[in-house]
Design a protein around this motif. Structure first.
Motif, PDB file in Angstrom:
ATOM      1  N   PHE A  16      -1.067   6.767  -3.479  1.00 16.10           N
ATOM      2  CA  PHE A  16      -1.589   5.499  -2.965  1.00 16.10           C
ATOM      3  C   PHE A  16      -1.381   5.405  -1.456  1.00 16.10           C
ATOM      4  O   PHE A  16      -2.301   5.026  -0.712  1.00 16.10           O
ATOM      5  N   GLN A  62      -4.256   5.123   1.527  1.00 16.42           N
ATOM      6  CA  GLN A  62      -4.263   4.039   2.511  1.00 16.42           C
ATOM      7  C   GLN A  62      -4.207   4.587   3.932  1.00 16.42           C
ATOM      8  O   GLN A  62      -4.899   4.107   4.827  1.00 16.42           O
ATOM      9  N   ARG A  66      -0.805   6.625  -9.174  1.00 10.55           N
ATOM     10  CA  ARG A  66      -0.906   6.361  -7.737  1.00 10.55           C
ATOM     11  C   ARG A  66       0.429   6.147  -7.042  1.00 10.55           C
ATOM     12  O   ARG A  66       0.546   6.357  -5.822  1.00 10.55           O
ATOM     13  N   ARG A  67       1.478   5.743  -7.776  1.00 13.26           N
ATOM     14  CA  ARG A  67       2.792   5.512  -7.162  1.00 13.26           C
ATOM     15  C   ARG A  67       3.681   6.759  -7.183  1.00 13.26           C
ATOM     16  O   ARG A  67       4.766   6.745  -6.616  1.00 13.26           O
TER      17      ARG A  67
END
Length: 294
Positions: free
Chosen positions: A13, A17, A54-55
């Motif tokens: 993630f 970003q 995603r983490r």
């Protein structure tokens, strides 16, 4: 992002970003989508996989590969040149710097030509295979798509660029499409007469090329873009000879620029074509001109 320097413990993630922010800061219009596509390319993850993981921390090797690709995309290298492929008409095509990236607008040309081929096949009632020619084939996306979607046709395709033809041949092989590839200037290498000729020729006026996006201007082949002074050079050349290269009642289909419908229609009228029709794309802009010879 401070953590980027040592690449330790950075999640998928966080990497997406980081990429989105970098791309947006470098005026990449589809920054969010491109950040995701590059992540999917590097990791092989689906959207569902990404949402579930995603983490989790991203491995150093994948991080390095991803960052390198994101930085290249930030320099306006086309996304498709980084991943090496583009989807078109539901098929996957190899792309590189030798060919134009297949665009959704061109799917209108394929769809219109396909409808014509279906009509002609119904009228033929099992006679000899329809002969179809794709001029200025580039990546081969038009020829391959037509052969896959209309397998009863005999498909030929030509291009002046040997590098483009190498890409087109590979796309035919990858998609299992049997096509007769010809190298040469427009009709020069061709012997047959055809039932349908289709073409997406270079149609950008020379003076306009410098105003195109950096992705197109700096990374796509100018030979495949440049339609000479008024953008109509290849339409003139093709319509002048197409009548002698079509079987009786044969059809010609062109992709055009949004402001070229009237001019190309007139060229076709002067070339002996009738039933001339201009078809618009999904944005409501003129995109395809077609007509029947004689």
């Amino acid at each position: 992002m401070d953590k980027m320097s040592d690449r330790s413990g950075i999640s998928y993630f966080e990497m997406v970003q980081y990429a989105r922010e970098l791309l947006a800061g470098n005026d990449i219009s589809d920054a969010e989508a491109d950040a995701w596509y590059l992540m999917a390319y590097v990791t092989g993850m689906s959207r569902t996989d990404y949402l579930l993981r995603r983490r989790e921390p991203m491995g150093p090797g994948q991080q390095e590969a991803y960052q390198m690709l994101v930085q290249k995309r930030a320099s306006h290298i086309p996304l498709q040149h980084l991943t090496g492929e583009q989807e078109f008409m539901g098929f996957s095509f190899l792309v590189n710097e030798h060919v134009l990236v297949p665009r959704q607008d061109t799917e209108i040309l394929v769809e219109e030509t396909m409808e014509c081929l279906k009509r002609l096949e119904r009228d033929r009632k099992g006679q000899e295979a329809l002969l179809v020619l794709d001029l200025c084939t580039g990546s081969g996306c038009i020829a391959v798509s037509l052969k896959k979607l209309c397998p009863w046709i005999h498909m030929e395709a030509s291009d002046l660029s040997p590098e483009a033809l190498a890409v087109a041949r590979e796309n035919g092989r990858r998609n299992g499409a049997e096509i007769a590839w010809q190298e040469g200037d427009l009709f020069e290498p061709l012997k047959n007469k055809y039932d349908v000729i289709v073409s997406n020729p270079p149609y950008i006026p020379t003076a306009v090329i410098g105003t195109l996006s950096e992705e197109v201007r700096e990374h796509e082949p100018h030979q495949a873009l440049d339609g000479h002074a008024d953008g109509l050079y290849f339409y003139r050349k093709i319509t002048e000879e197409a009548g002698s290269r079509l079987n009786p009642g044969g059809w010609l289909y062109f992709e055009i620029g949004y402001d070229q419908g009237e001019a190309v229609s007139e060229l076709m009228r002067q070339g002996g074509f009738s039933q001339i029709r201009v078809t618009r794309d999904l944005a409501g802009l003129d995109r395809v001109v077609s007509g029947q010879y004689g």
